[in-house]
Structure formats: C-alpha cells, structure tokens
Design a protein around this motif. Structure first.
Motif, PDB file in Angstrom:
ATOM      1  N   VAL A  53     111.642 123.256  63.834  1.00 11.33           N
ATOM      2  CA  VAL A  53     111.875 123.763  65.184  1.00 11.33           C
ATOM      3  C   VAL A  53     113.109 124.662  65.155  1.00 11.33           C
ATOM      4  O   VAL A  53     114.128 124.324  64.555  1.00 11.33           O
ATOM      5  N   PHE A  54     113.002 125.801  65.803  1.00 11.62           N
ATOM      6  CA  PHE A  54     114.100 126.762  65.832  1.00 11.62           C
ATOM      7  C   PHE A  54     114.901 126.582  67.112  1.00 11.62           C
ATOM      8  O   PHE A  54     114.346 126.592  68.214  1.00 11.62           O
ATOM      9  N   LEU A  55     116.215 126.424  66.966  1.00 15.92           N
ATOM     10  CA  LEU A  55     117.123 126.279  68.092  1.00 15.92           C
ATOM     11  C   LEU A  55     117.880 127.590  68.235  1.00 15.92           C
ATOM     12  O   LEU A  55     118.774 127.900  67.451  1.00 15.92           O
ATOM     13  N   GLN A  56     117.492 128.353  69.222  1.00 11.45           N
ATOM     14  CA  GLN A  56     117.976 129.714  69.416  1.00 11.45           C
ATOM     15  C   GLN A  56     119.435 129.745  69.847  1.00 11.45           C
ATOM     16  O   GLN A  56     119.947 128.825  70.458  1.00 11.45           O
ATOM     17  N   GLY A  57     120.100 130.852  69.532  1.00  9.49           N
ATOM     18  CA  GLY A  57     121.464 131.078  69.991  1.00  9.49           C
ATOM     19  C   GLY A  57     121.509 131.359  71.481  1.00  9.49           C
ATOM     20  O   GLY A  57     120.501 131.428  72.162  1.00  9.49           O
ATOM     21  N   GLY A  58     122.710 131.569  71.969  1.00 13.88           N
ATOM     22  CA  GLY A  58     122.862 131.821  73.391  1.00 13.88           C
ATOM     23  C   GLY A  58     124.262 131.428  73.850  1.00 13.88           C
ATOM     24  O   GLY A  58     125.239 131.755  73.166  1.00 13.88           O
ATOM     25  N   PRO A  59     124.383 130.708  74.994  1.00 14.35           N
ATOM     26  CA  PRO A  59     123.283 130.150  75.779  1.00 14.35           C
ATOM     27  C   PRO A  59     122.464 131.236  76.454  1.00 14.35           C
ATOM     28  O   PRO A  59     122.924 132.364  76.614  1.00 14.35           O
ATOM     29  N   GLY A  60     121.258 130.867  76.827  1.00  9.99           N
ATOM     30  CA  GLY A  60     120.412 131.799  77.556  1.00  9.99           C
ATOM     31  C   GLY A  60     119.601 132.725  76.684  1.00  9.99           C
ATOM     32  O   GLY A  60     119.105 133.746  77.159  1.00  9.99           O
ATOM     33  N   GLY A  61     119.419 132.366  75.403  1.00  8.88           N
ATOM     34  CA  GLY A  61     118.610 133.195  74.520  1.00  8.88           C
ATOM     35  C   GLY A  61     117.221 132.619  74.338  1.00  8.88           C
ATOM     36  O   GLY A  61     117.047 131.408  74.263  1.00  8.88           O
ATOM     37  N   LYS A  62     116.223 133.503  74.270  1.00  6.38           N
ATOM     38  CA  LYS A  62     114.862 133.049  74.010  1.00  6.38           C
ATOM     39  C   LYS A  62     114.602 133.094  72.507  1.00  6.38           C
ATOM     40  O   LYS A  62     115.307 133.779  71.750  1.00  6.38           O
ATOM     41  N   SER A  63     113.567 132.389  72.057  1.00  9.25           N
ATOM     42  CA  SER A  63     113.219 132.398  70.639  1.00  9.25           C
ATOM     43  C   SER A  63     112.744 133.784  70.212  1.00  9.25           C
ATOM     44  O   SER A  63     112.248 134.561  71.042  1.00  9.25           O
ATOM     45  N   PRO A  64     112.871 134.118  68.936  1.00  9.06           N
ATOM     46  CA  PRO A  64     112.433 135.432  68.474  1.00  9.06           C
ATOM     47  C   PRO A  64     110.929 135.604  68.629  1.00  9.06           C
ATOM     48  O   PRO A  64     110.167 134.653  68.514  1.00  9.06           O
ATOM     49  N   ARG A  65     110.530 136.833  68.888  1.00  8.36           N
ATOM     50  CA  ARG A  65     109.108 137.190  68.954  1.00  8.36           C
ATOM     51  C   ARG A  65     108.702 137.696  67.576  1.00  8.36           C
ATOM     52  O   ARG A  65     109.211 138.722  67.119  1.00  8.36           O
ATOM     53  N   PRO A  66     107.828 136.953  66.878  1.00 10.43           N
ATOM     54  CA  PRO A  66     107.543 137.297  65.480  1.00 10.43           C
ATOM     55  C   PRO A  66     106.757 138.590  65.338  1.00 10.43           C
ATOM     56  O   PRO A  66     105.874 138.900  66.146  1.00 10.43           O
ATOM     57  N   THR A  67     107.106 139.342  64.313  1.00  7.96           N
ATOM     58  CA  THR A  67     106.329 140.498  63.873  1.00  7.96           C
ATOM     59  C   THR A  67     106.133 140.357  62.377  1.00  7.96           C
ATOM     60  O   THR A  67     106.716 139.463  61.746  1.00  7.96           O
ATOM     61  N   SER A 142     115.167 121.043  61.828  1.00  7.25           N
ATOM     62  CA  SER A 142     115.639 122.016  62.820  1.00  7.25           C
ATOM     63  C   SER A 142     116.455 123.106  62.140  1.00  7.25           C
ATOM     64  O   SER A 142     117.136 122.862  61.140  1.00  7.25           O
ATOM     65  N   LEU A 143     116.362 124.291  62.692  1.00  8.75           N
ATOM     66  CA  LEU A 143     117.185 125.420  62.266  1.00  8.75           C
ATOM     67  C   LEU A 143     117.902 125.934  63.502  1.00  8.75           C
ATOM     68  O   LEU A 143     117.273 126.451  64.421  1.00  8.75           O
ATOM     69  N   GLY A 144     119.213 125.782  63.533  1.00 10.18           N
ATOM     70  CA  GLY A 144     119.995 126.189  64.694  1.00 10.18           C
ATOM     71  C   GLY A 144     120.866 127.383  64.377  1.00 10.18           C
ATOM     72  O   GLY A 144     121.698 127.328  63.467  1.00 10.18           O
ATOM     73  N   GLN A 145     120.674 128.471  65.121  1.00 11.57           N
ATOM     74  CA  GLN A 145     121.459 129.682  64.926  1.00 11.57           C
ATOM     75  C   GLN A 145     122.484 129.812  66.045  1.00 11.57           C
ATOM     76  O   GLN A 145     122.133 129.721  67.229  1.00 11.57           O
ATOM     77  N   SER A 146     123.771 129.953  65.707  1.00 10.65           N
ATOM     78  CA  SER A 146     124.841 130.128  66.683  1.00 10.65           C
ATOM     79  C   SER A 146     124.839 128.964  67.683  1.00 10.65           C
ATOM     80  O   SER A 146     125.042 127.818  67.288  1.00 10.65           O
ATOM     81  N   TYR A 147     124.594 129.222  68.966  1.00 13.77           N
ATOM     82  CA  TYR A 147     124.536 128.147  69.950  1.00 13.77           C
ATOM     83  C   TYR A 147     123.508 127.088  69.561  1.00 13.77           C
ATOM     84  O   TYR A 147     123.635 125.921  69.958  1.00 13.77           O
ATOM     85  N   GLY A 148     122.526 127.465  68.759  1.00 10.40           N
ATOM     86  CA  GLY A 148     121.583 126.484  68.242  1.00 10.40           C
ATOM     87  C   GLY A 148     122.261 125.403  67.412  1.00 10.40           C
ATOM     88  O   GLY A 148     121.756 124.277  67.303  1.00 10.40           O
ATOM     89  N   GLY A 149     123.422 125.719  66.823  1.00 16.45           N
ATOM     90  CA  GLY A 149     124.200 124.696  66.129  1.00 16.45           C
ATOM     91  C   GLY A 149     124.829 123.715  67.098  1.00 16.45           C
ATOM     92  O   GLY A 149     124.921 122.510  66.817  1.00 16.45           O
ATOM     93  N   PHE A 150     125.267 124.195  68.261  1.00 22.23           N
ATOM     94  CA  PHE A 150     125.767 123.306  69.300  1.00 22.23           C
ATOM     95  C   PHE A 150     124.647 122.335  69.713  1.00 22.23           C
ATOM     96  O   PHE A 150     124.867 121.137  69.864  1.00 22.23           O
ATOM     97  N   LEU A 151     123.443 122.903  69.888  1.00 29.30           N
ATOM     98  CA  LEU A 151     122.292 122.076  70.255  1.00 29.30           C
ATOM     99  C   LEU A 151     122.000 121.040  69.172  1.00 29.30           C
ATOM    100  O   LEU A 151     121.614 119.911  69.473  1.00 29.30           O
TER     101      LEU A 151
END
Length: 430
Positions: A53-67, A142-151
C-alpha cells in the motif's frame, strides 16, 4: 461498492469506491467515500502476490496516477507485488475538501473540527477498513513517501499487526512533534537551497531582484484576480528541494518579462498555477496541524519563527525563496484558500490535539522498517529523522545526499534499496 476494471499497457487496474465514516468515533454518523486503485502486472493479475500500500505525501496529496513505466518505484514494485494506491480522505477521487466545502460551517470551531477529521489517525483508520474489506485482512507492506512516513508511524502505533514491513522515503517524523522546532531547522535549509540556486544560475540574482522590485512597485494581478506580491513569489521556492527544482524556478524567472516593464502572460499564469492551491487546498489547510500532538497550540509557527530570519524577508536583496511553510496572509490573499481562513485560524489556536504516535509501542515495534533519510532535505529535517530512527524498534536507515526529497519518484534505486534493507534483516513478516 462500485468497481471499475481496465488494462493499460503492462498494468491491470481495479478501481474501488467505498463508504467510510467521516468520524471513526461515530461510525453510524455521516459518511464520506474513499477511492482505492489496485494495480497489478497485467500478466500476473490472478497471482497471489504480496500487497504493497502506498502512503502518499502531503498532507492533502492524492496517490500517483500510473502511466507506462511511471513512477519508477511502481514499475519496480509491480514485478513482485500487487500495489494499492488509495486517495487519502479529502483528496483525489475520495470525497474532496475544496473551497466550497468550507462554506457549509456555521462557525470557525465547526470548520476546525471538520478539518481535524482529515489527519493521520483518520487516514490510517480508513486504510485499515480498506485492508479488511477489500483484501481479507491480509498483512500488507507499506511504502510511505514524505508525509506518508508520518502516516507510517501512526499506522505502526495503532495497527502494527496489519503490517508485514514498512518502507519510508524522506518521511521519518519527530516522535515529539513541534512545528516551532521544524521551522527553526527548515528555514536555514530554505536559505541554503536558494544559495545553491543562485550558485547554479548567478544571473538570476539580479533577475529575481528586478522582478521583486517590479512587483513591489506595481499593482500586479494574476489571471484569477489575486494580487501577486513578493511574499507570494517567494513561495515558489518550495520546489527547490525537488530534483528538477532549481531548473524549474530558473525557467520560470527566465520568461518573467515579455518586454521591458511588462510581465509575460506565461509567467503570470504559471505563478497562479504554482501558488493557487486549487488542486490541493488541504496541503495548506493542515500543514501546521500535522505537528499537533497532545498539548500545545501551533499558533502560526512558521509566521512566528520567520521573525528570527530577517534575511528571508520580502524586502531583502538578494531575495531568498521559502520552503514548506504556510502563513496567515495566504488565507486572506489566495482565492482558493480564503474559505479555509476561519477554520485554519481556529486550528492554530487549538490547545490540544489527539496524539498520533504511541512512543512505547514504536520503541517495541516488531515490524521491519527501512527508511531513507535525505541529508539535505528542506522539508523533513534529517536531524529529527535520525532521532526517530534511533528510537523506533526494528528500523534500519540509509542516509544519502544523492537524491532530493522526491528521490522515490525519480529513481527505482530508492525503492530497491529499501526492499533489500528489509530482506537483509530477514524479510517481511509472513
């Protein structure tokens, strides 16, 4: 529960939209929706793969849209995992908080109460519901990026049995949060990033000064009607801690004037987009509140601490750029943030916040954690991160200045290294 299924090159995707309580302490009350995107290698869609599960940065950031092939960490993870990309409550396709949302409240305290329901504790409760409802309660990584580490630290504090391993990229928060302490460390980092920018582009010292003087002397308005001030110009420095940030700011300044004494439409439109917060108002609305933990109000910490750094004033020359800070003036001068003003002011005055981290549980943590600490990070201070790394049980870390704050988005090497650090210590909990 609506589900949409489709395939893009190399990826099979299932989109889920599910209801959750707005307030997890009142599960029978108002509900909101959480959006979850499940991604798997299209050739392995029926395989029993570990969950990440990916824990996005932020606060207030949505998960990346894959391409195709992007982001790099996702391309790497899909070789071995089924990846879950939730949009945190209030963001993306989850029930969004926008300007119009904040007009519904009768007073500032009600607005502040609402915003408090979008902090890390509620986000983690949402993810637990997703894990149990969609994935049968299986442990996940889990993979937490930036604020995702706080989570991540909140998740380990509340539901350690849900996690088999955790990877953190540039997001080890202090276990004794203090907004004042954070800004006292990150203001000097912002000045250092500006110095690095001017060293790479020395002619921009004069160009930025000319631009700032012009803005000071003229009534400059952005396409949406907001007035452009020097202090608003300074906030584009938030990009200087990212891999392409120096160049991004340079190219912005490079095309600031279309003729002597006339700012270009391109520049004004770009500044509006970069600083308007239309896409992520929660980032500004909750920026200081993520450090609220137990007793003590934040009281506009970035504004107060800025008085200790006169070299960062809008009148200073050379003009220095700022980093990840929010100020009261933003909620007066930026169109998309004005409806948040009363609620955010009430939050800043709150004397007590729910605690986000269980220190005793984190010290005794059994879940393997691997973290990268970016040495020159202007957003999450490396010193505070290393203090946390020394305290959390079963955590191994890697310190580097090879990458900027967005290293996980720039190179698959970061994710690979984190996974290998856990493998070297016995691997995820089975």
């Amino acid at each position: 529960m609506p589900v949409s299924t489709y395939t893009i090159p190399g990826m099979h995707i299932r989109d889920h939209l599910m209801p959750v309580p707005l307030d997890w302490s009142k599960p029978e009350g108002e509900t909101i929706e959480i959006f979850v995107r499940e991604v798997v290698d299209s050739a392995r869609q029926n395989d029993d793969l570990p969950l990440l599960v990916f824990l996005q940065g932020g606060p207030g950031g949505k998960s990346p849209r894959p391409t195709v092939g992007s982001p790099p960490w996702l391309a790497e993870a899909l070789k071995t995992h089924r990846v879950v990309l939730p949009d945190q409550r209030g963001t993306g396709r989850s029930t969004r908080i926008e300007s119009t949302t904040m007009t519904r409240f009768a007073d500032a305290e009600a607005a502040a109460d609402y915003l408090l329901l979008f902090r890390a504790d509620s986000i983690v409760d949402d993810f637990e519901h997703v894990r149990k409802s969609l994935f049968g309660g299986r442990r996940w990584q889990s993979l937490g990026q930036s604020y995702g580490g706080f989570l991540t630290l909140t998740y380990l504090s509340r539901y350690p049995d849900a996690l088999s391993s955790c990877y953190v990229a540039g997001g080890l928060a202090s276990l004794a949060p203090s907004a004042d302490k954070v800004y006292r460390r990150t203001y000097p980092r912002a000045a250092q990033k500006t110095a690095r920018y001017y060293k790479r582009f020395p002619e921009d010292v004069g160009r930025v000064a000319e631009l700032a003087d012009f803005i000071d002397a003229n009534d400059v308005h952005l396409p949406d009607g907001d007035r452009l001030t020097v202090k608003r110009l300074q906030t584009v420095g938030m990009d200087l801690g990212m891999a392409p940030g120096l160049e991004n700011v340079h190219w912005l300044i490079d095309e600031a004037f279309s003729a002597p004494g006339r700012l270009s439409d391109h520049f004004l439109a770009s500044i509006m987009t970069l600083t308007s917060y239309d896409s992520y108002p929660l980032y500004a609305g909750l920026q200081e509140s993520i450090y609220g933990h137990g007793r003590g109000a934040t009281r506009w910490a970035a504004e107060r601490v800025s008085a200790e750094h006169p070299e960062l004033a809008p009148s200073a020359r050379p003009l220095l750029f700022l980093g990840e800070m929010t100020f009261p003036w933003m909620f007066e001068e930026i169109r998309s943030l004005r409806p948040f003003r009363a609620g955010v002011e009430a939050l800043a005055a709150r004397e007590s916040y729910p605690e986000l981290y269980d220190r005793a549980r984190l010290v005794a943590n059994p879940v393997p954690v691997a973290a990268v600490v970016y040495y020159d990070d202007p957003y999450v201070d490396a010193g505070l991160s290393l203090d946390t790394a020394a305290e959390v049980g079963n955590l191994t870390h890697w310190v580097t200045n090879e990458f900027e704050h967005d290293g996980i988005r720039q190179s698959a090497k970061v994710f690979e290294r984190l996974v290998n650090l856990v493998k070297e210590r016995g691997g995820p909990i089975q």
